[in-house]
Design an enzyme around this catalytic site. Sequence first.
Site, PDB file in Angstrom:
ATOM      1  N   ASP A  48       0.826  -1.214   0.000  1.00 39.11           N
ATOM      2  CA  ASP A  48       0.000   0.000   0.000  1.00 39.11           C
ATOM      3  C   ASP A  48       0.866   1.273   0.000  1.00 39.11           C
ATOM      4  O   ASP A  48       0.698   2.147   0.848  1.00 39.11           O
ATOM      5  CB  ASP A  48      -0.941   0.024   1.211  1.00 39.11           C
ATOM      6  CG  ASP A  48      -1.670  -1.275   1.421  1.00 39.11           C
ATOM      7  OD1 ASP A  48      -2.050  -1.895   0.420  1.00 39.11           O
ATOM      8  OD2 ASP A  48      -1.858  -1.686   2.581  1.00 39.11           O
ATOM      9  N   HIS A 231     -20.710  -3.125   1.679  1.00 41.03           N
ATOM     10  CA  HIS A 231     -19.532  -4.009   1.756  1.00 41.03           C
ATOM     11  C   HIS A 231     -18.936  -4.311   0.380  1.00 41.03           C
ATOM     12  O   HIS A 231     -18.315  -5.358   0.197  1.00 41.03           O
ATOM     13  CB  HIS A 231     -19.873  -5.317   2.473  1.00 41.03           C
ATOM     14  CG  HIS A 231     -20.417  -5.126   3.852  1.00 41.03           C
ATOM     15  ND1 HIS A 231     -19.643  -4.680   4.901  1.00 41.03           N
ATOM     16  CD2 HIS A 231     -21.669  -5.318   4.351  1.00 41.03           C
ATOM     17  CE1 HIS A 231     -20.392  -4.610   6.001  1.00 41.03           C
ATOM     18  NE2 HIS A 231     -21.610  -4.982   5.694  1.00 41.03           N
ATOM     19  N   SER A 232     -19.100  -3.421  -0.590  1.00 40.99           N
ATOM     20  CA  SER A 232     -18.458  -3.651  -1.886  1.00 40.99           C
ATOM     21  C   SER A 232     -16.940  -3.569  -1.722  1.00 40.99           C
ATOM     22  O   SER A 232     -16.419  -2.776  -0.937  1.00 40.99           O
ATOM     23  CB  SER A 232     -18.940  -2.624  -2.913  1.00 40.99           C
ATOM     24  OG  SER A 232     -18.788  -1.311  -2.427  1.00 40.99           O
ATOM     25  N   ARG A 233     -16.248  -4.398  -2.509  1.00 40.58           N
ATOM     26  CA  ARG A 233     -14.786  -4.488  -2.376  1.00 40.58           C
ATOM     27  C   ARG A 233     -14.118  -3.377  -3.194  1.00 40.58           C
ATOM     28  O   ARG A 233     -13.575  -3.597  -4.269  1.00 40.58           O
ATOM     29  CB  ARG A 233     -14.295  -5.871  -2.799  1.00 40.58           C
ATOM     30  CG  ARG A 233     -14.866  -6.984  -1.947  1.00 40.58           C
ATOM     31  CD  ARG A 233     -13.999  -8.222  -1.970  1.00 40.58           C
ATOM     32  NE  ARG A 233     -13.828  -8.797  -3.289  1.00 40.58           N
ATOM     33  CZ  ARG A 233     -13.008  -9.827  -3.553  1.00 40.58           C
ATOM     34  NH1 ARG A 233     -12.286 -10.359  -2.579  1.00 40.58           N
ATOM     35  NH2 ARG A 233     -12.923 -10.310  -4.775  1.00 40.58           N
ATOM     36  N   ILE A 234     -14.201  -2.164  -2.638  1.00 40.08           N
ATOM     37  CA  ILE A 234     -13.565  -0.987  -3.225  1.00 40.08           C
ATOM     38  C   ILE A 234     -12.790  -0.292  -2.118  1.00 40.08           C
ATOM     39  O   ILE A 234     -13.330  -0.053  -1.033  1.00 40.08           O
ATOM     40  CB  ILE A 234     -14.599  -0.014  -3.822  1.00 40.08           C
ATOM     41  CG1 ILE A 234     -15.476  -0.716  -4.860  1.00 40.08           C
ATOM     42  CG2 ILE A 234     -13.903   1.193  -4.435  1.00 40.08           C
ATOM     43  CD1 ILE A 234     -16.617   0.148  -5.367  1.00 40.08           C
ATOM     44  N   GLU A 235     -11.518   0.026  -2.375  1.00 41.52           N
ATOM     45  CA  GLU A 235     -10.715   0.653  -1.327  1.00 41.52           C
ATOM     46  C   GLU A 235      -9.554   1.425  -1.947  1.00 41.52           C
ATOM     47  O   GLU A 235      -9.454   1.592  -3.161  1.00 41.52           O
ATOM     48  CB  GLU A 235     -10.188  -0.403  -0.358  1.00 41.52           C
ATOM     49  CG  GLU A 235      -9.259  -1.422  -0.977  1.00 41.52           C
ATOM     50  CD  GLU A 235      -8.759  -2.440   0.036  1.00 41.52           C
ATOM     51  OE1 GLU A 235      -9.282  -2.480   1.155  1.00 41.52           O
ATOM     52  OE2 GLU A 235      -7.833  -3.209  -0.293  1.00 41.52           O
TER      53      GLU A 235
END
Length: 792
Positions: A48, A231-235
């Site tokens: 990251d 809870h969508s997998r976006i970050e």
Amino acid sequence: MRTPAPRTVRGLVPLVLAAALVGTAAPPAAAAPPGGSTPTFTDATVHDPSVVVAGDEVWVFGSHLQVAKTQDLRNWKQVAAGVTSDNPIFDDVTAELAETFEWAQTDTLWAADVVQLGDGRFYMYYNACKGDSPRSAMGVAVADSVDGPYEDLGIFLRSGMWDQPSEDGTTYDARVHPNAVDPDTFYDAEGDLWMVYGSYSGGVFVLEMDETTGFPVPGQGYGKHLLGGNHSRIEAPNVMYDEGTGYYYLFLSFGGLDADGGYNVRVARSQNPDGPYVDAEGNPMSEVRSDPSLPIFDDASIEPYGVKVMGNHLFPREVGDPGTGVGTGYVSPGHNSTYTDPETGEHFLVFHSRFPGQGETHNVRVHEMRMNAQGWPVVAPYRYAGDPPAQPLGGGGDRFRLADVVGDYALVDHGKEISADVTRAVDVRLQPNGRVTGAREGRWRLTGPDRVRLEVDGATYDGALLRQWQPDRQEWVVTFTVQSRAGVSLWGSAVPSMSARDAVRAVVADLDLGDTSAVAADLTLPTAGTHGTTITWASSDPAVVSPTGEVTRPAQGDGDATVTLTATVRNERRTATATFTVTVLERTPVALAGAWSFEGDLAEASGAQPAGTVTGPRLGTTGGAVTYVPGVHGQAVHLDGASGVQLPTGLVDGPSWTAALWVRPDVVTQYTTTFFAARDAESWVSLVPRGPDGTTMVWSGTSWYDASTGGQIPAGTWTHLAVTVDGGDVAVYVDGAQRFTGTGFPDVLTTPTGTFALGVNWWDTPFAGAVDELQVHRGALTPEEVAALAAR
């Protein structure tokens, strides 16, 4: 995931980093002449990565307080790693951020972001998360120098306070409220400070920041929602401003970050720092979220949106191609930052990536970015290697003539999928008459000195041409990166032409099966080579080694078998053969190497092996203690989460062995080992209740093999676990039932000095719980024998 962007009014570039580094290399290219200096690369491990500039150095800060720096974007120096009291970035981070660790119920940090603010000091936006829930804390620490030591100014955001008032005064709801992690702080075109943040949960949010304090402007709660939710997998949001287009570009990572998570980098844009952001098709990103009626982490609902600039891919190295290994590519690239060169204005994407066939190993990567005709960033196919050599007759490395570009290419289509599959490049040709032929059909043309347009399969793609370093070929080659109006990216890498005769010769010269003098596992027999060459196999004894590589070992007492394999290599009318002699080992008898019942001590039951010894929290440390508790049979040893047991050195060695034991975890923590065996720190096997994918598995590195059982064993309950390895064939059992079978397992225990332990290794959180009835065997037990051990 950071980005520091001191504003231009202070003479500094508006810098914004987004973490997503594109893969390393693949097939060769003869479109560009050879020559120029050979670039050098030094890797660093920063998950990251978030960029900040200090003097003439570019620094990246990431999760787990990993830090690295560079002066040329190619050669990195690791500065720090690990949330420990001796990490040089803090005097003692464990004490300085004790409140954060207590709130988040963790002992590590997630993706940090560092920015230099108007007072000249460096502000670190740190964050910590429990991990299995969005219980997180975000705060800021400050230092006079980029390398610290940083002093905490305090927490300013919290999340995950179930059934309690949240930062905006309403009851916390993870479907609509953010997970307070992954900050990225940036300046807008007017010099105002902002921060985007968020991961999964309720989505990505943006806050106005006060430059004088380093904290958010009061009264915003969680700020303004930009996208995501349910809870969508976006970050991993990162914002980059481009003066040429006037747009703010919001980079994001979709999918899961593990090697099997399908992580990929996407982008949307807006004329305002706080949105609204849209993708290339004009879809409002504020409406992109998972369907609440579908299972949690629903990817199907978010997959069509955002401009996908990079995902899993491989430019494969076929047999006969230059170089070694499988080729160049990335697995789960993401969590990017961006860097803008203050002199040229050129943008770079900075990110971490995993790699094909290397499991969870990850490093920082940097790729050039260009803006296409529609004002969208396109990312170069290979990592940045510096300036290419000057071209004869054509001027600099950024000018291209028709003759430079015509030829064969390996083409990667990144699509829009969120998938663990690795997309392999296919063969196409850019013809002199403007046609695209091969695996994709259409037209192409130059639209400028370094610009190109492809029209293939009904879609139009615009982008840029570059000369880049091809690591397998060790040459500068022509590449292209183009993007469609639907937000799909294509990459091309030039491949030199080769006659059929030369292709056959290259494949025969490169064909290698490794050491075949003592084979105990199936062989991988390649069937394809460079430039469309085919390879077919024949065996002198198919009952022992089949033409597809399956190995059947002779029974115990029958002796080893010798087999001749013959490869026939063909390309058009050219053929050649190559032969290999293979010795297949007879099966070895199964013998008990050691057994421990833990009846009040660590003695080995037969007396043939020394007793185990108590370790501290890592192999090689001392000071731990164990106790004894009721077990499955009699007593069991209990490990307290700060201690382990080292077993006799060299307990087993060779390609066939078995380990079986009863375990009752007090808690299940990721990466924690129960049974651990290693040749050295680079070659090991670990039986983990919770592996990288969240399941109980046998995990092996650094040849990286994941043998997942498909589920996770419970805490507080006795479970029998076993692993059998038989010359590359591996099986994993839970309570006597076979939950995984596979081939190609790495031969780890090849020396009589291997290290064996219970509950600890050299890196991870120690096991907390009880262990009983450990047995280690030379040779692989049968499923029936494992089932008998699992019977109470």
